[in-house]
Design an enzyme around this catalytic site. Structure first.
Site, mmCIF file in Angstrom:
data_model
loop_
_atom_site.group_PDB
_atom_site.id
_atom_site.type_symbol
_atom_site.label_atom_id
_atom_site.label_comp_id
_atom_site.label_asym_id
_atom_site.label_seq_id
_atom_site.Cartn_x
_atom_site.Cartn_y
_atom_site.Cartn_z
ATOM 1 N N GLN A 191 41.687 -63.695 29.325
ATOM 2 C CA GLN A 191 41.244 -63.138 28.049
ATOM 3 C C GLN A 191 41.982 -63.805 26.899
ATOM 4 O O GLN A 191 41.674 -63.568 25.741
ATOM 5 C CB GLN A 191 41.547 -61.633 27.981
ATOM 6 C CG GLN A 191 40.724 -60.761 28.899
ATOM 7 C CD GLN A 191 41.232 -59.328 28.937
ATOM 8 O OE1 GLN A 191 41.761 -58.888 29.936
ATOM 9 N NE2 GLN A 191 41.087 -58.589 27.843
ATOM 10 N N PHE A 222 38.860 -56.245 31.915
ATOM 11 C CA PHE A 222 39.262 -54.872 31.596
ATOM 12 C C PHE A 222 40.703 -54.751 31.102
ATOM 13 O O PHE A 222 41.312 -53.697 31.194
ATOM 14 C CB PHE A 222 39.044 -53.940 32.808
ATOM 15 C CG PHE A 222 37.683 -54.074 33.430
ATOM 16 C CD1 PHE A 222 36.547 -53.691 32.733
ATOM 17 C CD2 PHE A 222 37.528 -54.618 34.698
ATOM 18 C CE1 PHE A 222 35.282 -53.832 33.288
ATOM 19 C CE2 PHE A 222 36.265 -54.773 35.264
ATOM 20 C CZ PHE A 222 35.143 -54.373 34.553
ATOM 21 N N GLU A 226 44.503 -60.009 30.151
ATOM 22 C CA GLU A 226 45.001 -60.240 28.790
ATOM 23 C C GLU A 226 46.336 -60.979 28.857
ATOM 24 O O GLU A 226 46.549 -61.961 28.173
ATOM 25 C CB GLU A 226 45.146 -58.900 28.037
ATOM 26 C CG GLU A 226 45.585 -59.114 26.595
ATOM 27 C CD GLU A 226 45.617 -57.845 25.760
ATOM 28 O OE1 GLU A 226 45.067 -56.820 26.171
ATOM 29 O OE2 GLU A 226 46.226 -57.897 24.670
ATOM 30 N N ARG A 304 50.367 -47.687 21.449
ATOM 31 C CA ARG A 304 49.010 -47.150 21.321
ATOM 32 C C ARG A 304 48.948 -45.724 21.887
ATOM 33 O O ARG A 304 48.147 -44.910 21.440
ATOM 34 C CB ARG A 304 47.963 -48.062 21.968
ATOM 35 C CG ARG A 304 46.524 -47.660 21.627
ATOM 36 C CD ARG A 304 45.488 -48.688 22.058
ATOM 37 N NE ARG A 304 45.299 -49.755 21.101
ATOM 38 C CZ ARG A 304 44.463 -49.708 20.041
ATOM 39 N NH1 ARG A 304 43.729 -48.639 19.818
ATOM 40 N NH2 ARG A 304 44.377 -50.721 19.229
ATOM 41 N N ARG A 336 41.691 -51.292 29.587
ATOM 42 C CA ARG A 336 40.717 -50.590 28.754
ATOM 43 C C ARG A 336 41.243 -49.248 28.201
ATOM 44 O O ARG A 336 41.364 -48.277 28.939
ATOM 45 C CB ARG A 336 39.461 -50.355 29.582
ATOM 46 C CG ARG A 336 38.186 -50.277 28.780
ATOM 47 C CD ARG A 336 37.016 -50.257 29.719
ATOM 48 N NE ARG A 336 35.749 -50.418 29.018
ATOM 49 C CZ ARG A 336 34.578 -50.553 29.627
ATOM 50 N NH1 ARG A 336 34.524 -50.568 30.935
ATOM 51 N NH2 ARG A 336 33.478 -50.695 28.931
ATOM 52 N N ALA A 503 41.495 -55.179 22.776
ATOM 53 C CA ALA A 503 41.556 -54.107 21.780
ATOM 54 C C ALA A 503 40.171 -53.827 21.173
ATOM 55 O O ALA A 503 40.078 -53.379 20.023
ATOM 56 C CB ALA A 503 42.576 -54.432 20.689
ATOM 57 N N GLU A 707 36.330 -50.131 24.381
ATOM 58 C CA GLU A 707 37.233 -49.161 24.993
ATOM 59 C C GLU A 707 36.883 -47.682 24.775
ATOM 60 O O GLU A 707 37.078 -46.876 25.676
ATOM 61 C CB GLU A 707 38.661 -49.414 24.487
ATOM 62 C CG GLU A 707 39.238 -50.718 25.003
ATOM 63 C CD GLU A 707 40.477 -51.148 24.221
ATOM 64 O OE1 GLU A 707 40.353 -51.469 23.033
ATOM 65 O OE2 GLU A 707 41.565 -51.137 24.809
HETATM 66 MO MO1 MOS Z 1 42.286 -54.718 26.378
HETATM 67 S S1 MOS Z 1 43.054 -53.157 27.445
HETATM 68 O O1 MOS Z 1 43.095 -54.410 24.875
HETATM 69 O O2 MOS Z 1 42.683 -56.181 27.104
#
Ligand code: MOS
Length: 771
Positions: A191, A222, A226, A304, A336, A503, A707
């Site tokens: 990602q 998901f 990231e 968060r 997510r 996000a 999300e």
């Molecule tokens: Mo998403 S959980 O912000 O990669």
């Protein structure tokens, strides 16, 4: 959608990392994992493995030419273990051979001796030991201490929420190709192309311009890709540069489940004070986040959680503290909702308990405290364009809440061994990276002389459909057929310094950049068109469905005729643009600011039926009203909403991640880890989008969708709890997720477990049952 990824997926033609044609001389990389949860490395001898047939190299931390560090927020995670190992599955060495089988065979020949150290698995224990990855954070609004005695009821409780395996269909992987000048090109299932590029440059001691990262699509992510796609891409790149050969590293499912982190389990304590009228006056909460062995994104996820600690409610006095606890499991990571769901789950537990104490339904209490326009969040921002009340009321009326309530109550009066549960679940989710700097996107748009359009952005397509939204943006700005537009792979050569696609912001940030780039080209097209038409005012030129209009009148020019003229006149048909979300900031010294460009709102009505003899249950219906604004691509948004809801239900019901006392993942296969299949999705699943709302900071007034819907799954948990409560009206029910059928059964009979255990110990009957 023709010409789209969906088309390729349905034909089985979409290619993922492991499907790419294998380059000549390809080496396969496999990782030697740590066998223990915590230990010091006493001996690491790769000699035998290195001389195993067809093996090219065995690489360890000692071979890394640059810095052995992959940590993004905190520099606490080596690519390959050095002196200690800190979780089961941590990469210690990588074997490269000309076949995967040969590489795997050689793994057994690497001699690794560790001396076991005590492992900590429990976040509260880690906190007691001072094992915090970052200092605790506290968000405050008003002052809770003065309020407790003014409350009609004050209740306390502990809440446990579990981990969740991402289970993307495509496991982690990368293909690295050595380039000229010592550089490397990497096809990564990530990602975060720039995140991968940065770490590879650091590991190999290269400049970032020597590292190209390209992503065509991911088979799901998901959040699991990231930060956690980076290690595998870096290991492949390390192998490729070390051996001067192409290297592929793709994890098997079992490896992926063991080696990579999951959604963070949280253990939380709350205290809630409510007035006799049902107003929540004060809320205090402590979150213990099980971060795993390295920071990864945990501090941001923790943040968060704090941002979402009051859910979709206004509470005038709040004190929320969060601890980022280091334990000896694989570093947990983005998933997510990114900590938001864990925070929202706890306040719903508090409201559920407070409602029971006040003798009202949770829905009554939820409604009385629902956010409304102008209410302040604990982080200081005011709710604007707050559609929480509209969504709530619309859900109640559209799905006949009152009659459903009456039907459920009647069912429960008339049935002993089946109970129904009903819940309403409002969701409020902040849109923007809470780390302000990441809220930027970029696009590179080319119009070719045949009138076709190519768009590159920083957004990564992972099945969420961001491509179609970006395609739609370009087609709308130019007012051309969407078939003329192609959205390209994501490459660090074409778009630099990308933020991760995360996000829920991928479409907003990169779509806005696309809009700006297309507008810049459009302006030039209009100038040329005016010239071609021998007219004065380019401002009166308009493109409508590929026709060029002047002052509202059709002209002889069309898109297809205009574009070559623009080229002939030597006017630039390309544009690069950048977008940064305006107005957002956050001051961590005060824990106040305006971190979100907007909030997404909605409400779900959830109904379940529990078999109180067996503990099994069915989700009868999840019916949602969600404020989406005008959708760019309705099928994509509906798909995101439905998928998110089912994934949220999975997190809180079926999906249970378990570790042994030695820190070994015991649910590392699909026979022991259950995700919802078609039989576990709600029997009725309805999503109604509010389309006529305004959102200037969204893409064509739409709202982010990735999300927020996941958190409707929380409603299913509390519907199950309500059903159990109907069976045991006097019980103070523990709030522990996931609510597997096994846990439902134990909770139904918690007061009689002694009895049942006694029963189980009675001598078995000699009669055996024939199969
Ligand atoms: Mo998403 S959980 O912000 O990669």
């Amino acid at each position: 959608m023709k010409g789209s990824d969906l088309d390729l997926h349905s034909r089985g033609q979409a290619r993922f990392v492991d499907d790419l044609p294998e380059p000549e001389g390809l080496l396969h990389a496999v990782v030697l994992p740590s066998p223990v949860a915590h230990g010091s490395i006493k001996r690491l001898d790769t000699e035998k493995a290195r001389h195993s047939p067809r093996v090219r190299a065995v690489l360890t931390a000692a071979d890394i030419p640059g810095t052995n560090q992959i940590g993004t927020l905190v520099a606490d995670e080596p690519l390959l273990a050095e002196n200690t190992v800190d979780f089961v599955g941590q990469p210690v060495a990588v074997v490269l051979a000309d076949s995967e089988a040969a590489a795997r065979a050689a793994l057994a020949l690497v001699e690794l001796q560790t001396e076991e150290l005590p492992a900590v698995l429990d976040p509260r224990r880690a906190q007691e030991l001072g094992e915090l990855i970052v200092a605790p954070r506290t968000f405050c609004l008003g002052e809770v201490e003065d309020i407790w005695e003014k409350c009609a009821v004050v209740l306390e409780g502990t809440v446990e929420s579990g981990a969740q395996e991402h289970l993307y269909l495509e496991t982690q992987g990368a293909l690295a190709l050595p380039g000229e000048w010592g550089g490397v090109r990497v096809i990564s299932s990530t990602q975060s192309p720039t995140g991968v590029q940065r770490v590879i440059a650091r590991i190999l001691g290269l400049a970032m311009h020597q590292v190209e990262v390209e992503v065509t699509r991911l088979g799901g992510a998901f959040g699991g890709k990231e930060d956690q796609a980076t290690a595998w891409a870096a290991l492949a790149a390390f192998g490729a540069v070390s051996c001067g050969a192409a290297v592929k590293l793709v994890l098997h499912r079992h490896e992926d489940m063991v080696y990579t982190g999951k959604r963070h389990p949280y253990s939380s304590d709350y205290r809630i004070g409510v007035s006799a009228e049902g107003k929540v006056l004060a809320y205090q909460v402590e979150f213990y986040q099980n971060a795993g062995a390295a920071a990864d994104l945990s501090p941001a996820i923790l943040e968060r959680t704090l941002f979402h600690c009051t859910g979709s409610y206004f509470v005038p006095n709040v004190r929320a503290t969060a601890y980022c606890c280091r334990t000896n499991i694989a570093p947990n990571t983005a998933f997510r909702g990114f900590g938001g769901p864990q925070g929202m789950f706890v306040i719903e537990a508090a409201l559920f308990k407070a409602a029971a104490a006040l003798g009202v339904s949770p829905a009554e209490l939820q409604e009385k405290n629902l956010l409304k326009e102008g209410d302040t969040f604990p982080y200081g921002m005011a709710a604007t364009r707050c559609s929480a009340p509209i969504c709530w009321q619309e859900a109640k009326s559209r799905y006949d809440y009152e009659s459903t309530r009456a039907r459920v109550d009647a069912f429960n009066r008339n049935n002993t061994l089946h109970k129904k549960g009903l819940s309403l679940m409002p969701v409020c989710f902040g849109i923007s990276f809470t780390n302000t700097v990441l809220n930027q996107g970029a696009a590179l748009v080319h119009v070719y002389t045949d009138g076709s359009v190519s768009v590159s952005t920083g957004a990564v397509e992972m099945g969420q459909g961001v491509k179609y939204k970006i395609l739609e943006v370009a087609a709308r700005v130019f007012s051309i057929d969407s078939k003329r537009v192609k959205v390209e792979s994501t490459s660090t050569l074409r778009v630099a310094n990308t933020s991760p696609t995360a996000a829920s912001t991928g479409a907003d940030l990169n779509g806005k950049a696309t809009e700006i780039a297309c507008q810049a080209i459009l302006k030039r097209l209009k100038e040329v068109a005016a010239g071609e038409l021998e007219k004065e005012d380019p401002g009166k030129v308009e493109i409508r469905q590929e026709q060029i209009l002047y002052d509202g009148e059709r002209t002889s020019l069309s898109w297809e005729r205009l574009i070559p003229r623009v080229y002939t006149r030597r006017v630039n048909l390309s544009a690069q643009a950048h977008y940064a979300t305006p107005g957002i900031y956050f001051d961590k010294t005060k824990e106040k600011g305006e971190p979100f460009s907007y909030h997404a709102y909605g409400t779900a009505l959830c109904e379940v039926t529990v078999d109180c003899l067996r503990g099994t249950y069915e989700v009868d219906a999840v019916s949602v009203v969600h404020d989406l604004g005008p959708s760019l691509v309705p099928q994509v948004d509906l798909g995101q909403a439905e998928g998110g809801i089912v994934q949220g239900i999975g997190w809180l019901t079926l999906e249970e991640v378990l570790y042994s006392e030695q820190g070994q993942l015991t649910t590392a296969t699909l026979s022991t880890y259950k995700v919802p299949d078609i039989y576990h999705t709600p029997k009725e699943l309805e999503v109604h989008f509010l389309e006529d709302t305004e959102n200037p900071l969204g893409l064509f007034h739409s709202k982010a969708i990735g999300e927020p819907p996941l958190m409707y799954g929380i409603g299913v948990y509390y519907a199950l709890l309500a059903a159990i409560q109907a069976f045991r009206p006097e019980a103070d029910l523990p709030v522990t997720a996931p609510m597997t059928p096994e846990r439902v059964l134990m909770t139904l009979y918690a007061d009689r477990l002694g009895e049942l255990r006694g029963f189980a110990k009675k001598p078995r009957s000699k009669r055996s049952v024939s199969p």
